[in-house]
Design an enzyme around this catalytic site. Structure first.
Site, short mmCIF file in Angstrom:
data_model
loop_
_atom_site.label_atom_id
_atom_site.label_comp_id
_atom_site.label_asym_id
_atom_site.label_seq_id
_atom_site.Cartn_x
_atom_site.Cartn_y
_atom_site.Cartn_z
N ASP A 42 -13.53 55.13 5.87
CA ASP A 42 -14.34 55.78 6.90
C ASP A 42 -15.78 55.30 6.78
OD1 ASP A 42 -13.55 58.55 8.68
OD2 ASP A 42 -15.70 58.09 8.50
N ASP A 63 -17.00 50.10 7.87
CA ASP A 63 -17.22 50.14 9.31
C ASP A 63 -16.11 49.27 9.90
OD1 ASP A 63 -17.90 49.71 11.93
OD2 ASP A 63 -20.02 49.31 11.53
N VAL A 64 -15.21 49.88 10.64
CA VAL A 64 -14.03 49.13 11.11
C VAL A 64 -14.37 48.03 12.11
CG1 VAL A 64 -12.26 50.87 10.61
CG2 VAL A 64 -13.49 50.93 12.80
N ASN A 90 -6.66 54.33 12.79
CA ASN A 90 -6.85 55.55 13.55
C ASN A 90 -8.30 55.82 13.94
OD1 ASN A 90 -6.24 58.57 14.09
ND2 ASN A 90 -7.69 58.63 12.37
N TYR A 158 -12.87 53.82 27.01
CA TYR A 158 -11.91 54.46 26.09
C TYR A 158 -10.47 54.22 26.56
CZ TYR A 158 -9.67 58.12 23.30
OH TYR A 158 -8.85 58.80 22.44
N LYS A 162 -7.55 51.99 24.67
CA LYS A 162 -6.28 52.54 24.20
C LYS A 162 -5.08 51.81 24.83
CE LYS A 162 -8.06 55.56 21.40
NZ LYS A 162 -7.91 55.36 19.94
N THR A 193 -9.53 69.24 17.89
CA THR A 193 -10.48 68.82 16.85
C THR A 193 -11.79 69.59 17.08
OG1 THR A 193 -11.12 67.00 18.26
CG2 THR A 193 -9.50 66.51 16.58
P1 NAD Z 1 -12.64 62.45 14.70
O1 NAD Z 1 -13.95 62.19 15.38
O2 NAD Z 1 -12.34 63.81 14.19
O3 NAD Z 1 -12.47 61.41 13.49
C1 NAD Z 1 -12.73 60.05 13.65
C2 NAD Z 1 -13.16 59.47 12.30
O4 NAD Z 1 -13.41 58.08 12.50
C3 NAD Z 1 -14.43 60.09 11.72
O5 NAD Z 1 -14.23 60.45 10.37
C4 NAD Z 1 -15.46 58.97 11.87
O6 NAD Z 1 -16.45 58.98 10.83
C5 NAD Z 1 -14.58 57.74 11.79
N1 NAD Z 1 -15.21 56.57 12.40
C6 NAD Z 1 -15.85 56.49 13.59
N2 NAD Z 1 -16.34 55.26 13.77
C7 NAD Z 1 -15.98 54.53 12.69
C8 NAD Z 1 -16.20 53.19 12.27
N3 NAD Z 1 -16.91 52.33 13.04
N4 NAD Z 1 -15.69 52.78 11.10
C9 NAD Z 1 -15.00 53.63 10.31
N5 NAD Z 1 -14.77 54.92 10.63
C10 NAD Z 1 -15.26 55.36 11.80
O7 NAD Z 1 -11.53 61.94 15.74
P2 NAD Z 1 -10.01 62.40 16.00
O8 NAD Z 1 -10.04 63.35 17.14
O9 NAD Z 1 -9.31 62.76 14.76
O10 NAD Z 1 -9.43 61.02 16.58
C11 NAD Z 1 -8.74 60.08 15.77
C12 NAD Z 1 -8.10 59.05 16.68
O11 NAD Z 1 -7.22 59.72 17.58
C13 NAD Z 1 -9.08 58.27 17.54
O12 NAD Z 1 -8.66 56.92 17.65
C14 NAD Z 1 -8.99 58.96 18.88
O13 NAD Z 1 -9.35 58.12 19.95
C15 NAD Z 1 -7.52 59.32 18.91
N6 NAD Z 1 -7.15 60.40 19.82
C16 NAD Z 1 -7.73 61.62 19.71
C17 NAD Z 1 -7.37 62.63 20.59
C18 NAD Z 1 -8.01 63.99 20.51
O14 NAD Z 1 -7.82 64.81 21.42
N7 NAD Z 1 -8.75 64.32 19.45
C19 NAD Z 1 -6.41 62.38 21.59
C20 NAD Z 1 -5.82 61.11 21.68
C21 NAD Z 1 -6.19 60.12 20.77
#
Ligand code: NAD
Length: 259
Positions: A42, A63-64, A90, A158, A162, A193
């Protein structure tokens, strides 16, 4: 949450990008409970270190969007645990300046593409050679239900990112199938979340506009996505690859929903 936890991931290493929060954190807990060695990858060191300590794994700050850092992530995983068995790609963002195409600027577009899509390209590119040498591995890439459906409440970059994750996962699943490597796309519906809770607590009308489309009548909990990832990571899903794995409360299957 889960009453029966198996040890089906015993001894396997699992790299989770975005593992410090939300779906990633819930998955770290779940995979660790099923016996995996978890690597929290992360950008946020404080919550990342905390998550790693909680699940008895390691934290790698990455940083991904940075190719060298992603490359290093899998090398560190291999050096620490001796294999790269599971890659849960993820990490993702959905910033407010990514909205309708008419108002979304190129900088917001590119930032979202970099974090959500290019990152998955890097993660797969550098996890795959380890899996090829092992002759096995499971990659799970987080896409979204918006990869298969359009929303009038647009987040244009976004959704496009995806869609890219989904198509890339399908193609990789096919290309590497006969090398023992499975690649599947996880497509969550809206998940409860902290961000989503805050947004919709402030604006119940916004929440209602979305909830009406979900047959199950609620948002998902992160643990429900974690359970799906554990399945895709494990040999229980051994005949599944190149799959669009929708965990969306029925959204993508619905026309008229129950009242
Ligand atoms: P979140 O914001 O709770 O967690 C995301 C994490 O990614 C955080 O810990 C952040 O620090 C980390 N991050 C962000 N940019 C980064 C980078 N450049 N390098 C490394 N780490 C990085 O998000 P979430 O809701 O758990 O979402 C996780 C995944 O699920 C995402 O890909 C999101 O698009 C997808 N998603 C979420 C939902 C939703 O409703 N929450 C729905 C569909 C898909």
């Amino acid at each position: 949450m889960t009453n029966i936890i198996s040890n089906r991931l015993e001894g396997r290493s699992a790299v989770i990008t975005g593992g410090a929060s939300g779906i990633g954190l819930a998955t770290a807990r779940r995979l660790a409970a099923e016996g995996a060695h978890v690597v929290i990858a992360d950008i946020d060191p404080a919550s990342g270190e905390r998550a790693a300590a909680e699940v008895g794994g390691i934290f790698v700050r990455v940083d991904v969007t940075n190719e060298e850092e992603v490359k290093n992530l899998y090398q560190v995983t291999f050096d620490t645990y001796g294999s790269v068995d599971i890659a849960f790609n993820n990490a993702g963002i959905s910033p407010a300046d990514d909205a309708s195409i008419l108002e979304t600027g190129i900088d917001a577009w590119r930032r979202v593409q970099d974090v959500n899509l290019t990152s998955v390209y890097y993660c797969c590119k550098y996890a795959l050679p380890f899996m090829q040498r092992q002759g096995k591995g499971s990659i799970i890439n987080t896409a979204s239900f918006v990869a298969v459906m359009g929303a009038a409440t647009s987040q244009i970059s976004y959704s496009a990112s995806k869609g890219g994750v989904l198509a890339m996962s399908r193609e990789l699943g096919v290309e590497f199938a006969r090398q023992g490597i499975r690649v599947n796309a996880l497509c969550p519906g809206p998940v409860n979340t902290p961000l989503l809770k805050e947004l919709f607590a402030k604006d119940p009308e916004k929440a209602a506009r979305r909830l009406v489309h979900i047959p199950l009548g609620r948002f998902a909990e992160p643990e429900e996505l974690a359970a799906a990832v554990a399945f895709l990571a494990s040999d229980d899903s051994s005949f599944m690859t190149a799959n669009t794995f929708l965990v969306d409360g029925g959204i993508s299957g619905a026309y008229v929903t129950p009242q």
